[in-house]
Design an enzyme around this catalytic site. Structure first.
Site, PDB file in Angstrom:
ATOM      1  N   ASN A 244      -0.083  -5.503  -7.237  1.00 34.74           N
ATOM      2  CA  ASN A 244       0.913  -4.969  -7.679  1.00 34.74           C
ATOM      3  C   ASN A 244       1.968  -5.427  -9.052  1.00 34.74           C
ATOM      4  OD1 ASN A 244       0.500  -2.675  -6.059  1.00 34.74           O
ATOM      5  ND2 ASN A 244       1.421  -3.201  -4.313  1.00 34.74           N
TER       6      ASN A 244
ATOM      7  N   ASP B 104      -5.755   5.696   2.336  1.00 30.54           N
ATOM      8  CA  ASP B 104      -6.072   4.734   1.398  1.00 30.54           C
ATOM      9  C   ASP B 104      -7.018   4.178   3.070  1.00 30.54           C
ATOM     10  OD1 ASP B 104      -5.895   1.127   2.238  1.00 30.54           O
ATOM     11  OD2 ASP B 104      -4.247   2.154   1.770  1.00 30.54           O
TER      12      ASP B 104
ATOM     13  N   GLN C 121      11.915  -6.078  -7.082  1.00 33.80           N
ATOM     14  CA  GLN C 121      11.489  -6.816  -8.218  1.00 33.80           C
ATOM     15  C   GLN C 121      11.371  -6.143  -9.542  1.00 33.80           C
ATOM     16  OE1 GLN C 121       7.757  -9.112  -6.869  1.00 33.80           O
ATOM     17  NE2 GLN C 121       6.770  -7.808  -7.543  1.00 33.80           N
TER      18      GLN C 121
ATOM     19  N   HIS D  33       0.683  -1.215  -0.081  1.00 34.34           N
ATOM     20  CA  HIS D  33      -0.292   0.214  -0.207  1.00 34.34           C
ATOM     21  C   HIS D  33       0.827   1.191   0.186  1.00 34.34           C
ATOM     22  CE1 HIS D  33      -3.696  -2.096   1.116  1.00 34.34           C
ATOM     23  NE2 HIS D  33      -3.000  -3.253   1.077  1.00 34.34           N
TER      24      HIS D  33
END
Length: 479
Positions: free
Chosen positions: A374, A117, A355, A16
């Site tokens: 994601n 959020d 990543q 997040h």
């Protein structure tokens, strides 16, 4: 006229923080005074945090206590994600009140609005109390959001609670989710199979559906990715802004260094030596394997994966963090040698990897993933087909979207070594060409969306315009 001041406040977990940080920088680039508010605990875990503040000097980083002791585990099994509603709320309110004094003394512009959020419910409660406009940020996809907002309809049509234990039962009554919504794909609160009037169920539903009261919903997706669902989910909200993929959007603004957002904001230190290992591997020969930041797996499951990967004969780079290993009865959490050293010839195992850099590497040809949102977006942008092994939350419906609708991946049907072996062979072999064609198509759509005149680009511009239209003098309480 004073510069609009936006507070961006994520749930304090990796998946997040990163997209909301990308959004914060894009808003800053658009001329808004942007404050990024995270917890002290999250900031302390960011090993490269000083570099982050250097990279984004125009973002104003601020910190609050989450209300928990330092030694609290803050994981899915500790009650953290439900308790923050109570424990973090007073600290958030005190922060806003402190900003009032700062703005009165000329140290910052008054707060125009809060982008929070969707899972930090306390922020909306405090904002309503102080009469501040809010926008909701959604870090998962539109399909899962539509599943949440379909719960009242499912209760009305007697789909909830379940009448039997067929978890794969198809639900066809939800607009935009035809062919996608199985019982197992519903939000976790539905899988508890509570009666509709259960207080816990009602409280959860109230929290999630409360985002309808915000000025608009900002979601990290793009129009061509969820074309079936988006027109329907948008009807639940006053405004709806599809602005993704945010990491690629930011990359288009600041160049090829956007992966630094992930490395500097990461709650785990990445093993950079794996990039050197990838440099020595043939083109598209490596399967990247990562199950995200929250899912926990048993040693027996991980060993089945290890045997399946080795037996496939394909090279692999595998992320296995010690803290995601689940202790089984009669089993000590001691990482087997296989998971420490990997396969000497074909495998490389690390605690954590950068990543985005890994997926963008020309040696990588596939991604075995838990199917978090994601990871899906990063895989699409990198043009990498996926093997999906979902665990919880949005990952099940994401898997059906990826495999059945978008056709950019295949699902791992079981976690035994033979299934892993055959699925890897299929992805890296017989289905590679067809999957690559599909993922290339959506990668092109994503790039078009964030480009000049694209849908995500236009929606971000609309969001900035709408924020600028908020007049602080019309607010009854100035902060």
């Amino acid at each position: 006229m004073e510069q609009p001041h936006v507070i961006v406040h994520p749930l304090p977990v990796q998946g997040h923080i990163k997209p909301m940080l990308c959004l914060a920088q894009l808003l800053s680039e658009a001329g808004l005074y942007t404050t990024f508010l995270i917890t002290h605990h999250a900031q302390k875990r960011m090993a490269n945090f000083p570099a982050l503040t250097t990279q984004f000097p125009n973002i104003h980083f601020e910190f609050i206590s989450d209300g928990f002791p330092d030694d609290h585990p803050r994981d899915v099994n500790s009650g953290f994600f439900s308790d923050i509603k109570i424990k973090t709320k007073p600290h958030f309110k005190q922060f806003l009140l402190s900003l009032k004094k700062k703005s009165e003394n000329g140290f910052s512009p008054p707060v125009t609005c809060i982008i929070a959020d969707g899972y930090v419910v306390y922020s909306f409660e405090v904002a309503e109390e102080l009469r501040l406009p809010t926008f909701t940020f959604v870090s998962h996809g539109a399909c899962f959001l539509q599943a949440y907002h379909s719960i009242p309809l499912l209760i009305q049509q007697c789909h909830l609670p379940f009448r039997d234990d067929n978890i794969n039962y198809q639900i066809q009554c939800v607009p935009g989710l035809e062919g996608l919504l199985r019982r197992k794909n519903l939000p976790p609160v539905c899988l508890l199979n509570l009666e509709a009037d259960n207080p816990s169920f009602q409280e959860h539903l109230k929290d999630i559906l409360g985002m309808k009261r915000s000025s608009g919903v900002i979601i990290n997706t793009f129009n061509d990715l969820e074309v079936q669902c988006l027109p329907h989910v948008a009807t639940h909200f006053q405004k709806f802004y599809t602005v993704g993929p945010l990491h690629a959007f930011l990359n288009s603004k600041i160049g090829n260094d956007s992966h630094l957002v992930a490395s500097h904001a990461s709650l785990w230190k990445a093993e950079k030596k794996c990039i050197a290992w990838l440099d020595s591997q043939p083109l598209r020969s490596v399967l990247y394997v990562s199950f995200g930041t929250l899912a926990r797996r048993s040693i027996s499951q991980l060993l089945e994966f290890w045997h399946g990967l080795v037996d496939s004969g394909h090279r692999f780079l595998w992320v296995v963090r010690p803290d995601v290993i689940l202790e089984e009865e009669g089993e000590n959490v001691i990482i087997p040698e296989q998971l420490q050293v990997g396969a000497k010839e074909n495998g490389y195992i690390v605690d954590w990897a950068p990543q985005e850099q890994v997926l963008a590497h020309n040696a990588v040809g596939g991604f075995l993933t838990h199917c978090g949102w994601n990871s899906i977006l990063e895989s699409i942008i990198a043009r990498i087909p996926m093997i999906c092994w979902p665990h919880t939350n949005d990952q099940n419906i994401n898997t059906d979207l990826v495999c059945k609708v978008l056709k950019i991946g295949i699902e791992l049907e079981a976690f035994n070594r033979s299934s892993v072996k055959s699925t890897v062979e299929t992805l890296m072999g017989s289905k590679r060409k067809a999957l690559q064609k599909s993922v290339d198509k959506f990668a092109n759509c994503a790039q078009d969306g964030i480009g000049h005149g694209g849908s995500s680009n236009h929606n971000l511009e609309m969001l900035v315009t709408d924020i600028k239209k908020i007049k602080t003098e019309e607010l009854k309480v100035h902060l």
